[in-house]
Write an enzyme that holds these catalytic residues in place. Structure first.
Site, PDB file in Angstrom:
ATOM      1  N   ASP A 459      11.635   2.523  93.072  1.00  0.00           N
ATOM      2  CA  ASP A 459      11.356   1.242  92.427  1.00  0.00           C
ATOM      3  C   ASP A 459       9.878   1.140  92.033  1.00  0.00           C
ATOM      4  OD1 ASP A 459      11.849  -1.356  91.537  1.00  0.00           O
ATOM      5  OD2 ASP A 459      12.861  -1.971  93.380  1.00  0.00           O
ATOM      6  N   ASP A 517      17.908  -5.910  86.688  1.00  0.00           N
ATOM      7  CA  ASP A 517      18.241  -6.524  87.973  1.00  0.00           C
ATOM      8  C   ASP A 517      19.401  -7.493  87.868  1.00  0.00           C
ATOM      9  OD1 ASP A 517      16.637  -5.258  89.692  1.00  0.00           O
ATOM     10  OD2 ASP A 517      15.118  -6.811  89.844  1.00  0.00           O
TER      11      ASP A 517
HETATM   12  C1  DGJ Z   1      13.728  -4.749  92.410  1.00  0.00           C
HETATM   13  C2  DGJ Z   1      14.967  -3.957  92.123  1.00  0.00           C
HETATM   14  O1  DGJ Z   1      15.209  -3.910  90.779  1.00  0.00           O
HETATM   15  C3  DGJ Z   1      16.108  -4.516  92.947  1.00  0.00           C
HETATM   16  O2  DGJ Z   1      17.309  -3.881  92.613  1.00  0.00           O
HETATM   17  C4  DGJ Z   1      15.772  -4.346  94.387  1.00  0.00           C
HETATM   18  O3  DGJ Z   1      15.717  -2.969  94.690  1.00  0.00           O
HETATM   19  C5  DGJ Z   1      14.446  -5.022  94.699  1.00  0.00           C
HETATM   20  N1  DGJ Z   1      13.416  -4.613  93.797  1.00  0.00           N
HETATM   21  C6  DGJ Z   1      14.015  -4.718  96.103  1.00  0.00           C
HETATM   22  O4  DGJ Z   1      12.789  -5.223  96.385  1.00  0.00           O
END
Ligand code: DGJ
Length: 720
Positions: A459, A517
């Site tokens: 991430d 997301d």
């Molecule tokens: C952002 C990501 O896109 C989410 O899927 C998740 O992993 C969160 N971060 C976790 O902090």
């Protein structure tokens, strides 16, 4: 050897005039011209020399591959650089560089990017040599990049070096993308007009609002019609793309890395290479663009030994438990996942030292003993014991001030002067520092050595506002490359607050992108359709979320959510322990359908059969699907994006089939029957199937029952 070169591939031709000692000129980039002889090519070059209009320079103005004022070019130049020692003899020459061609070589195929042309140009007075590579692969993807080498003694700062390609004046409309979290890759459409349309990304990562793909095309180009030239920068840091159009007749697209002040200072003998810029021509609209890029991406993966095979069904814990990690909850979730047929269990954010929320812990990549007294072993043993692979979330480039790492090494935080403004309470680690780099790499290596982790969700949850983005981007690439060299089977998912790092640079070292997301199926329809312009569905993650989307609060029926996640690398992001037995049975059926069709979905050609090529377009019925290579089988979704403007929607048409072959069309219900208005359905629908010719399905189509808004249905077509 002729000094007018022709490259051919995938129905496209590139013709480059490298006669004389000037910077070579692209004479044609577009539809294939057939195999031209040496004399055809010379005649073409001579015939295309333009007139000299009044009130202009006294030689014909031709757009070169690296346009500069010394060629009479008054548009945005292809190269800007300066000598830092202003008194150096070459400093003045460098302000107005004048390049001469010294070599042009044809390169044989053998590179996964195809065969092509290597050009070498120099400006001896300014002390620079430019190398240019133009490679065309068998599908028709043209990759271009320049390399600038400082051959003088004094330091040289390169402030911009860009790939510039002429656009046909037939290209009168532009499509590119904007976006934000979690609305990535929102299309925007406009006319090409006089001046420069420029997209600059200074977010330090590819960006939620990345231009992503810039497509210029003939009037009203759509998915299946129009001539289109599309461009993408294969880079995960700052970048720019612009289209410049002038009444004098020049129209071009420029692209490259957006360099920050002082980022590229070349000592004597040092070089700077631009990222690869990828361009595709299609005579058959945007579907031609996506099928070409998707085929190339698959080929490149095969050449790198990274063909991945059937993509396993994922369960990601994020929206199921967020930071609420404990062994009991997670083993119950793993049991529920295994029961429905999940194949990979990914433990998301929340497992490491002090990480009880998003304000602490980043940087301390050790398992938190307060939550996991026996480490992750009991959970991983449970997961693998249930027949699933184990994946782990990491965010290696980041640090919270509330972490052991930041307390020990505040000097490792990337910034200009002092600690920059926080973003999600976090900062970036300067990975161009060997000590910081080694620390993070060693922590990841230790984790991968201790645990059987087959997958990292990598991430990246903030922009890089200050600091050297170029060096940081290269350091991240290097770290991923190193880990993949050490752990050959390790897969990496590129996530950046959802889809803020989706580009072909990161995809050279990753195996999946988290496109957004949002698990809201309506948003996802758009995000996936446009991400698919560049990427094949098997590289795009999509998860079945709960009934109410966490990012938007919208509620959708199971069938709509399932059909949406099916056309991707599918997974689940939902607390299955809170679902009913009936829901879990439907989820298991959906997974069985995914497993049945993933061979087709992850190798076929993406097809769209509607007119919605811009945001807010009127077509309320989106049709998309995947056809196998010989056109004998396909899986399609018809999606009601909104309420039909009239009582009746247009029929379901399926293009791309073999015209004179007979096809059986079968409807497949997943997640229950789709909801419709009224109760009288077309007879074929009630019957469950119908047989028709490919030409009829492509041009006449089939009536659908009136789906309610935000509902979808699934059909399989198979040649009889
Ligand atoms: C952002 C990501 O896109 C989410 O899927 C998740 O992993 C969160 N971060 C976790 O902090």
């Amino acid at each position: 050897m002729s000094l007018v070169f022709q490259l051919r591939g995938g129905g496209a031709s590139l013709v480059v005039d490298a006669r004389g000692d000037g910077v070579p000129v692209v004479l044609h980039w577009g539809a294939d011209l057939g195999e031209l002889t040496e004399s055809d090519l010379t005649q073409l070059a001579e015939a295309l020399v333009p007139a000299v209009p009044p009130s202009s320079i006294d030689i014909p103005q031709r757009l070169s591959l690296l346009p500069l004022p010394s060629q009479g070019w008054t548009g945005r130049p292809g190269l800007e650089a300066r000598r830092l020692e202003r008194e150096a003899a070459d400093a003045r020459a460098m302000r107005w560089p004048k390049l001469s061609l010294v070599d042009a070589q044809l390169l044989k195929h053998g590179n996964p990017r195809g065969g092509g042309l290597q050009l070498t140009m120099e400006d001896a007075a300014a002390g620079i040599v430019i190398g240019s590579e133009l490679l065309l692969d068998r599908h028709g993807v043209l990759s271009l990049r320049h390399t600038c080498t400082n051959v003088a003694g004094s330091p040289l700062e390169v402030t911009s070096l860009s790939v510039i390609m002429p656009l046909s004046t037939e290209a009168t409309e532009l499509l590119d993308f904007g976006g934000r979290w979690p609305r990535e890759r929102r299309p925007q459409r406009q006319a090409v007009s006089e001046g420069i349309w420029s997209r600059e990304n200074r977010t330090g990562r590819t960006g939620h609002d990345s231009a992503f793909v810039t497509a210029a095309g003939s009037a009203s180009f759509g998915f299946r019609e129009g001539r289109v030239w599309a461009t993408h920068v294969e880079w995960s840091g700052n970048q720019e793309v612009w289209v410049e159009s002038r009444l004098s007749g020049h129209r071009l697209i420029g692209a490259g890395e957006l360099l920050g002040s002082g980022e590229i200072v070349l000592g004597s003998g040092e070089s700077y290479a631009t990222p690869w810029v990828s361009t595709v021509f299609s005579a058959e609209g945007l579907d031609g663009i996506s099928s070409t890029w998707q085929a190339t991406v698959r080929d490149r993966r095969a050449a790198a030994g990274r063909s991945l095979g059937p993509r396993p069904v994922v369960l990601n814990t994020w929206e199921a438990v967020y930071f609420d990690h404990n062994l009991n909850t997670l083993t119950r979730l793993a049991d529920a996942a295994a029961e429905v047929g999940v194949e990979r269990f990914v433990l998301d954010d929340g497992w490491f030292l002090g990480r009880r929320n998003d304000r602490a812990g980043l940087g301390d990549w050790v398992v938190d003993p307060a939550v996991w007294p026996q480490g992750l072993h009991p959970l991983i043993e449970h997961v693998t014991g249930a027949g699933m692979e184990f994946g782990l979330w990491v965010e290696p480039e980041m640090v919270n001030l509330d972490s052991e790492l930041a307390r020990e090494h505040p000097e490792w935080i990337l910034g200009g002067q002092g600690i920059p403004i926080p973003w999600r309470f976090q900062h970036v680690l300067d990975l161009s520092r060997p000590d910081a780099y080694a620390h993070v790499r060693d922590a990841l290596v230790a984790l991968l050595n201790e645990y059987p982790i087959s997958y990292l969700k990598w991430d990246h949850n903030r922009d890089l506002i200050e600091g050297d983005v170029h060096a940081q981007t290269l350091a991240v690439y290097r770290m991923m490359d190193e880990l993949r060299d050490l752990f050959g089977q390790l897969e990496i998912e590129s996530c950046a607050s959802g889809g803020a790092r989706v580009d072909l640079g990161i995809l050279e070292r990753t195996d999946r992108v988290w496109a957004s997301d949002t698990n809201d199926a309506l948003e996802r329809q758009s995000i996936q359709r446009w991400t698919g312009l560049l990427l094949p569905p098997e590289l795009v993650g999509s998860h079945l979320g709960g009934p109410s989307a966490h990012t938007t609060g919208r509620s959708h029926r199971l069938s709509f959510r399932m059909i949406t996640a099916l056309f991707a690398h599918a997974g689940i992001e939902w607390d299955l322990t809170k679902t009913s037995k009936e829901e879990r049975a439907l989820i298991a059926e959906w997974i069985a359908v995914y497993k049945r069709f993933r061979g087709l979905l992850h190798s076929g050609v993406t097809v769209r059969a509607d007119d919605s090529t811009s945001a807010g377009a009127a077509d309320d019925l989106w049709v998309h699907g995947v056809l196998n290579g010989d056109g004998s089988e396909g899986l399609f979704a018809a999606v009601a994006m909104s309420a039909a403007p009239s009582a009746e929607r247009r029929p379901l048409r399926i293009p791309g089939l073999i015209s004179d072959a007979m096809y059986r069309v079968e409807r497949i219900a997943i997640g229950g029957e789709p909801m419709i208005v009224g109760d009288v359905v077309p007879p074929w629908w009630a019957h469950g199937q119908v047989s028709l010719r490919g030409s009829v399905l492509g041009m006449v189509g089939l009536p659908l029952p009136p789906l309610v808004p935000e509902e979808a249905c699934l059909v399989r077509v198979v040649k009889e």
